[in-house]
Design an enzyme around this catalytic site. Structure first.
Site, mmCIF file in Angstrom:
data_model
loop_
_atom_site.group_PDB
_atom_site.id
_atom_site.type_symbol
_atom_site.label_atom_id
_atom_site.label_comp_id
_atom_site.label_asym_id
_atom_site.label_seq_id
_atom_site.Cartn_x
_atom_site.Cartn_y
_atom_site.Cartn_z
ATOM 1 N N CYS A 196 -37.381 17.775 -56.878
ATOM 2 C CA CYS A 196 -37.461 17.576 -55.436
ATOM 3 C C CYS A 196 -36.781 16.262 -55.024
ATOM 4 C CB CYS A 196 -38.906 17.653 -54.961
ATOM 5 S SG CYS A 196 -39.044 18.006 -53.193
ATOM 6 N N HIS A 225 -40.809 22.708 -57.212
ATOM 7 C CA HIS A 225 -41.804 21.958 -57.987
ATOM 8 C C HIS A 225 -42.297 22.778 -59.181
ATOM 9 C CE1 HIS A 225 -42.602 18.358 -55.457
ATOM 10 N NE2 HIS A 225 -42.045 19.124 -54.536
ATOM 11 N N GLU A 270 -43.604 21.713 -61.839
ATOM 12 C CA GLU A 270 -44.776 21.095 -62.478
ATOM 13 C C GLU A 270 -46.091 21.694 -61.988
ATOM 14 O OE1 GLU A 270 -44.849 19.093 -58.572
ATOM 15 O OE2 GLU A 270 -43.250 19.757 -59.919
#
Length: 250
Positions: A112, A218, A220
């Site tokens: 990001c 994202h 993660e």
């Protein structure tokens, strides 16, 4: 055997009235669990970070998302659209760190804001407000407090190049929590994913780097429930372990 060290530059935030260096724990967890590496946080306050010392121990660099934006002066503009969302301390550390890491072929995973930093550090530019640019969709997150809704899959991206090969898919569905995005892609980067509106959603450093990838989404978030995200962090960890095998990092 010791795990490879992945350095994660912090962001500047005010916590209980004090200027603080912060990183969301989800990023550290993704490095520890997904890449099987040791996360190490890097402060970004003035005079707190020496890039040579950092790269002497780093087997990888993870650049996180953040609520802040890269200051547009770093890509040739003067005024930020959101002056309150600028983190000059982070810019001052991450941009030269990226350039040094790319030169030394240290693996980079950029997420990001981190993807935007990667692009700017290497000579690219950004749209400061993608949703105001004709032809582009609104890529910002929904205004909700439920993180499962905020980080939920939002739109497809078409994969190309190495990223398509790594994941074995032509298309994946990703979340979307960004107001800014790639305008001019830096020349050392090659685009590897596109949103339906044509916005570059991922790019890779092409010049022989073992793993230097930026993604606008994202991965993660809820890593273990997303095979594509887990595959990216696994590959990043393998590249970091490769640095140790070459004797290039502690």
């Amino acid at each position: 055997m010791s795990r490879p060290v992945v350095v994660i530059p912090c962001s500047t935030e005010t916590v209980s009235g004090l200027i603080s260096d912060t990183v969301g724990r989800k990023y550290c967890a993704a490095v520890a669990e997904g890449s099987e590496c040791q996360p190490l946080l890097l402060p970004v306050g003035k005079g707190l970070s020496d890039i040579g010392s950092v790269l002497a121990i780093a087997s990888g660099i993870l650049l996180t998302g953040a609520i802040s934006n890269v200051h547009p002066e770093n890509y040739g503009l003067e005024e930020p659209v959101l002056p309150e969302a600028i983190d000059r301390d982070r810019d001052a550390v991450t941009l030269p760190l990226i350039r040094a890491a790319v030169e030394r072929k240290v693996p980079i995973m950029a997420i990001c804001r981190g993807f935007q930093e990667l692009n700017v550090a290497l000579g690219g530019s950004l749209h400061q407000a993608v949703h105001t640019v004709e032809g582009f969709a609104d890529h910002r997150e929904p205004k909700v407090t439920d993180f499962d809704v905020m980080f939920a899959p939002r739109h497809p991206v078409t994969l190309t190049g190495e990223l398509k090969t790594w994941l074995g898919q032509d298309r994946i569905i990703v979340n979307s929590l960004h107001g800014q995005g790639i305008r001019d892609l830096a020349k050392p980067l090659v685009a590897e994913a596109f949103a339906e509106d044509g916005l570059v959603e991922a790019a890779r450093v092409a010049a022989g780097n073992p793993f230097s990838l930026g993604v606008q989404w994202h991965p993660e978030w809820q890593l273990r429930s997303n095979p594509a995200s887990l595959a990216l962090f696994r590959r990043f960890g393998d590249a970091a372990r490769g640095m140790i095998a070459k004797g290039q990092a502690a």
